[in-house]
Design an enzyme around this catalytic site. Structure first.
Site, PDB file in Angstrom:
ATOM      1  N   ASN A   7       0.874  -1.172   0.000  1.00 53.75           N
ATOM      2  CA  ASN A   7       0.000   0.000   0.000  1.00 53.75           C
ATOM      3  C   ASN A   7       0.911   1.222   0.000  1.00 53.75           C
ATOM      4  O   ASN A   7       1.490   1.587   1.015  1.00 53.75           O
ATOM      5  CB  ASN A   7      -0.884  -0.038   1.257  1.00 53.75           C
ATOM      6  CG  ASN A   7      -1.858   1.112   1.312  1.00 53.75           C
ATOM      7  OD1 ASN A   7      -1.777   2.054   0.508  1.00 53.75           O
ATOM      8  ND2 ASN A   7      -2.785   1.055   2.249  1.00 53.75           N
ATOM      9  N   LYS A  14       3.293   0.751   3.095  1.00 56.06           N
ATOM     10  CA  LYS A  14       2.942  -0.301   4.055  1.00 56.06           C
ATOM     11  C   LYS A  14       3.039  -1.634   3.336  1.00 56.06           C
ATOM     12  O   LYS A  14       2.707  -1.714   2.156  1.00 56.06           O
ATOM     13  CB  LYS A  14       1.483  -0.130   4.511  1.00 56.06           C
ATOM     14  CG  LYS A  14       1.282   0.929   5.554  1.00 56.06           C
ATOM     15  CD  LYS A  14      -0.140   0.817   6.099  1.00 56.06           C
ATOM     16  CE  LYS A  14      -0.675   2.185   6.394  1.00 56.06           C
ATOM     17  NZ  LYS A  14      -2.106   2.297   6.428  1.00 56.06           N
ATOM     18  N   HIS A 180     -12.971   3.302  -0.105  1.00 57.02           N
ATOM     19  CA  HIS A 180     -12.966   2.263   0.948  1.00 57.02           C
ATOM     20  C   HIS A 180     -13.703   0.997   0.486  1.00 57.02           C
ATOM     21  O   HIS A 180     -14.237   0.252   1.297  1.00 57.02           O
ATOM     22  CB  HIS A 180     -13.660   2.749   2.247  1.00 57.02           C
ATOM     23  CG  HIS A 180     -13.031   3.928   2.897  1.00 57.02           C
ATOM     24  ND1 HIS A 180     -13.776   4.991   3.371  1.00 57.02           N
ATOM     25  CD2 HIS A 180     -11.740   4.218   3.162  1.00 57.02           C
ATOM     26  CE1 HIS A 180     -12.961   5.890   3.902  1.00 57.02           C
ATOM     27  NE2 HIS A 180     -11.724   5.455   3.783  1.00 57.02           N
ATOM     28  N   ILE A 209     -15.471   4.001   9.516  1.00 57.20           N
ATOM     29  CA  ILE A 209     -15.239   5.291  10.161  1.00 57.20           C
ATOM     30  C   ILE A 209     -13.833   5.299  10.753  1.00 57.20           C
ATOM     31  O   ILE A 209     -13.602   4.761  11.836  1.00 57.20           O
ATOM     32  CB  ILE A 209     -16.278   5.524  11.303  1.00 57.20           C
ATOM     33  CG1 ILE A 209     -17.691   5.140  10.867  1.00 57.20           C
ATOM     34  CG2 ILE A 209     -16.243   6.960  11.786  1.00 57.20           C
ATOM     35  CD1 ILE A 209     -18.255   6.006   9.778  1.00 57.20           C
ATOM     36  N   ASN A 211      -9.937   7.754  10.118  1.00 54.53           N
ATOM     37  CA  ASN A 211      -9.560   9.153   9.945  1.00 54.53           C
ATOM     38  C   ASN A 211     -10.369   9.745   8.794  1.00 54.53           C
ATOM     39  O   ASN A 211     -10.925  10.832   8.885  1.00 54.53           O
ATOM     40  CB  ASN A 211      -8.049   9.214   9.701  1.00 54.53           C
ATOM     41  CG  ASN A 211      -7.560  10.618   9.817  1.00 54.53           C
ATOM     42  OD1 ASN A 211      -8.169  11.432  10.505  1.00 54.53           O
ATOM     43  ND2 ASN A 211      -6.496  10.921   9.122  1.00 54.53           N
ATOM     44  N   GLY A 212     -10.446   8.987   7.692  1.00 55.79           N
ATOM     45  CA  GLY A 212     -11.458   9.275   6.665  1.00 55.79           C
ATOM     46  C   GLY A 212     -12.651   8.387   6.965  1.00 55.79           C
ATOM     47  O   GLY A 212     -12.487   7.384   7.652  1.00 55.79           O
ATOM     48  N   ARG A 241     -11.463  16.486   7.106  1.00 60.19           N
ATOM     49  CA  ARG A 241     -12.243  16.824   5.901  1.00 60.19           C
ATOM     50  C   ARG A 241     -13.645  17.273   6.283  1.00 60.19           C
ATOM     51  O   ARG A 241     -14.252  16.724   7.200  1.00 60.19           O
ATOM     52  CB  ARG A 241     -12.351  15.599   4.973  1.00 60.19           C
ATOM     53  CG  ARG A 241     -11.058  15.288   4.289  1.00 60.19           C
ATOM     54  CD  ARG A 241     -11.167  14.051   3.409  1.00 60.19           C
ATOM     55  NE  ARG A 241     -10.050  13.171   3.674  1.00 60.19           N
ATOM     56  CZ  ARG A 241     -10.027  11.875   3.419  1.00 60.19           C
ATOM     57  NH1 ARG A 241     -11.064  11.275   2.887  1.00 60.19           N
ATOM     58  NH2 ARG A 241      -8.968  11.168   3.713  1.00 60.19           N
ATOM     59  N   VAL A 332     -12.273   4.363  14.228  1.00 59.37           N
ATOM     60  CA  VAL A 332     -13.315   4.867  15.134  1.00 59.37           C
ATOM     61  C   VAL A 332     -14.420   3.818  15.294  1.00 59.37           C
ATOM     62  O   VAL A 332     -14.851   3.509  16.412  1.00 59.37           O
ATOM     63  CB  VAL A 332     -13.904   6.195  14.607  1.00 59.37           C
ATOM     64  CG1 VAL A 332     -15.012   6.698  15.526  1.00 59.37           C
ATOM     65  CG2 VAL A 332     -12.816   7.251  14.436  1.00 59.37           C
ATOM     66  N   GLU A 385      -8.324  -4.790   4.907  1.00 59.28           N
ATOM     67  CA  GLU A 385      -8.184  -4.480   3.483  1.00 59.28           C
ATOM     68  C   GLU A 385      -7.013  -5.245   2.862  1.00 59.28           C
ATOM     69  O   GLU A 385      -7.072  -5.649   1.708  1.00 59.28           O
ATOM     70  CB  GLU A 385      -8.005  -2.965   3.307  1.00 59.28           C
ATOM     71  CG  GLU A 385      -9.307  -2.221   3.606  1.00 59.28           C
ATOM     72  CD  GLU A 385      -9.121  -0.741   3.924  1.00 59.28           C
ATOM     73  OE1 GLU A 385      -8.642  -0.436   5.032  1.00 59.28           O
ATOM     74  OE2 GLU A 385      -9.444   0.090   3.074  1.00 59.28           O
TER      75      GLU A 385
HETATM   76  P1  AMP Z   1      -8.080   4.515  10.553  1.00 60.47           P
HETATM   77  O1  AMP Z   1      -8.071   5.625   9.561  1.00 60.47           O
HETATM   78  O2  AMP Z   1      -9.086   3.461  10.272  1.00 60.47           O
HETATM   79  O3  AMP Z   1      -6.701   3.937  10.812  1.00 60.47           O
HETATM   80  O4  AMP Z   1      -8.533   5.173  11.938  1.00 60.47           O
HETATM   81  C1  AMP Z   1      -7.691   6.059  12.620  1.00 60.47           C
HETATM   82  C2  AMP Z   1      -8.519   6.847  13.602  1.00 60.47           C
HETATM   83  O5  AMP Z   1      -9.214   5.976  14.481  1.00 60.47           O
HETATM   84  C3  AMP Z   1      -7.699   7.732  14.514  1.00 60.47           C
HETATM   85  O6  AMP Z   1      -7.422   8.983  13.926  1.00 60.47           O
HETATM   86  C4  AMP Z   1      -8.607   7.898  15.705  1.00 60.47           C
HETATM   87  O7  AMP Z   1      -9.419   9.024  15.504  1.00 60.47           O
HETATM   88  C5  AMP Z   1      -9.512   6.680  15.675  1.00 60.47           C
HETATM   89  N1  AMP Z   1      -9.352   5.807  16.843  1.00 60.47           N
HETATM   90  C6  AMP Z   1      -8.425   4.856  17.055  1.00 60.47           C
HETATM   91  N2  AMP Z   1      -8.597   4.295  18.273  1.00 60.47           N
HETATM   92  C7  AMP Z   1      -9.666   4.906  18.843  1.00 60.47           C
HETATM   93  C8  AMP Z   1     -10.362   4.793  20.096  1.00 60.47           C
HETATM   94  N3  AMP Z   1      -9.993   3.905  21.013  1.00 60.47           N
HETATM   95  N4  AMP Z   1     -11.414   5.606  20.308  1.00 60.47           N
HETATM   96  C9  AMP Z   1     -11.789   6.488  19.380  1.00 60.47           C
HETATM   97  N5  AMP Z   1     -11.200   6.652  18.204  1.00 60.47           N
HETATM   98  C10 AMP Z   1     -10.149   5.877  17.924  1.00 60.47           C
END
Ligand code: AMP
Length: 401
Positions: A7, A14, A180, A209, A211-212, A241, A332, A385
């Protein structure tokens, strides 16, 4: 058969090496800060010692060479020679209308991905750098490209067209593509499997849900609508965003603030969302900490975020004339108990009822968080993914033999 999944971002790469006999991960890692003075290579061999090296890695070609050296390293490696890698799978963000499924990398696929740089100027060049560097360092090894947009290519015209002059679609392919896709496909299938039901019979709303973020309506296993659009900016409020806004705001603000196209793009992509409203962070962990402490800006950011999610879930229930399953996934979605709680708290009109104790459980496995009485099954399904990319690569390379 061993499959290396790559990736490639503009300054990061990655990787995961899979043994497809049992889909186990042999090693994974990340190269960060490519092109900067001190690049970081973090390598985790499964069951072995994690290793981090700081070196100068100026471009993707060197990054791939370092990754291959690490994978074959006598101390930290998991294979003896590069020859043990049977295939490479690459994540590509934008497949436009050209790719409705994953495809073998050949001259045709590469020129199509290059042509699509126009639609994904930040993402597709990075993917091409990963492909070119892999070809240079692993000559003769078959490669496959897997697209974030492909799963959504089933969407009906009424969902993917914007109500603007048709010439813009005909000339420039301005339309909704959605992103996604590998995640929405993976978690919807995993949810049906978990419930022991055929996906053809299910109306599923998948909430990726992180970061994006994007939400997809999956009807009978097909994406029929999704919240991201021609670019990953549309839809939900995200970390940085804006998501949906009145398009007239863009020329208005550009005019008032004398902003260039790049500046307004940067404002909406990098300086909006949770970060802009909270004034604190784009990270949901900090927003929920602020919420718990009663910080008014974090509270407002959280409420706007959760409200937008709910509106999308409601609209996709309307789009499918019902919903059987809601799935939460990504950073999230998988981790935030309070986001799931608040979103579901206001979906009782759909018959959603979550069990607080089940919602509070943390595990890396797919799990049900709704009560036995809930009309809609609510699940948390960790996304994967990389595994989708490895599976597609394995299948397509075998089919091509
Ligand atoms: P991703 O883009 O799927 O890797 O998600 C990253 C985002 O997940 C981070 O920027 C955080 O906002 C959120 N995140 C990770 N762990 C937690 C948690 N325990 N509680 C709330 N948000 C989280």
């Amino acid at each position: 058969m061993k499959v290396l999944v790559i990736n490639s971002g503009s300054s990061s790469l990655k990787y995961q090496l899979y043994d497809m006999t049992d889909e186990s991960v042999l090693a994974k890692g990340l190269v960060e800060r490519i092109g900067m003075e001190s690049s970081i290579l973090n390598h985790k061999p499964t069951g072995g010692q994690e290793v981090t090296e700081v070196k100068e890695i100026l471009e993707h070609n060197t990054a791939i060479r370092k990754v291959l050296a690490m994978l074959t390293d006598s101390e930290h490696g998991v294979i003896e020679s590069i020859d043990e890698i049977d295939a490479v799978g690459h994540r590509v963000v934008h497949g436009g209308e050209s790719f409705k499924a994953s495809a073998l990398v050949d001259d045709n696929a590469k020129s199509e991905i290059r042509r699509l740089i126009d639609l994904a100027p930040l993402h597709n060049p990075a993917a091409m750098m990963g492909i070119t560097a892999s070809e240079a360092n692993m000559p003769g090894i078959p490669m496959v490209v897997v697209f974030d947009t492909a799963f959504h290519q089933d969407m009906p015209k009424k969902a993917y067209l914007y109500a603007i002059p048709k010439v813009l679609y005909n000339k420039y392919k301005v339309r909704r593509y959605g992103f996604h896709g590998t995640s929405h496909e993976y978690v919807s299938k995993a949810a049906a499997e978990f419930l022991g039901q055929s996906i053809e019979d299910l109306k599923i709303i998948t909430c990726h849900i992180g970061n994006g973020g994007s939400i997809t309506a999956v009807l009978g296993g097909h994406s029929v609508d999704t919240s991201m659009g021609m670019t990953p900016l549309e839809g939900l409020m995200m970390g940085t965003r804006s998501g949906d806004l009145d398009p007239a705001i863009v020329p208005y603000v550009m005019n008032k603030e004398e902003l260039t196209v790049n500046e307004v793009n940067s404002m909406l992509n990098k300086h909006s969302g949770l970060l802009a409203i909270s004034g604190v962070s784009s990270d949901m962990r900090e927003i929920t900490d602020g919420l718990a402490e009663g910080d008014p800006n974090c509270t407002l950011a959280f409420e706007m975020y959760e409200y937008r999610m709910r509106k999308y879930i409601g609209s996709y229930a309307a789009a499918m004339n019902g919903v059987d399953v809601i799935v939460f996934t990504a950073g999230v979605g998988e981790n935030s108990v309070v986001v799931r709680e608040k979103v579901c708290e206001n979906l009782t009109y759909l018959g959603v009822e979550i069990d607080d104790a089940l919602n509070a459980i943390r595990s890396g496995e797919p799990r049900l968080i709704s009560t036995a009485n809930s009309k809609v099954k609510v699940l948390v399904v960790p996304t994967n993914e990389e595994l989708v990319i490895a599976r597609d690569t394995y299948r397509i390379v075998n089919e091509s033999k």
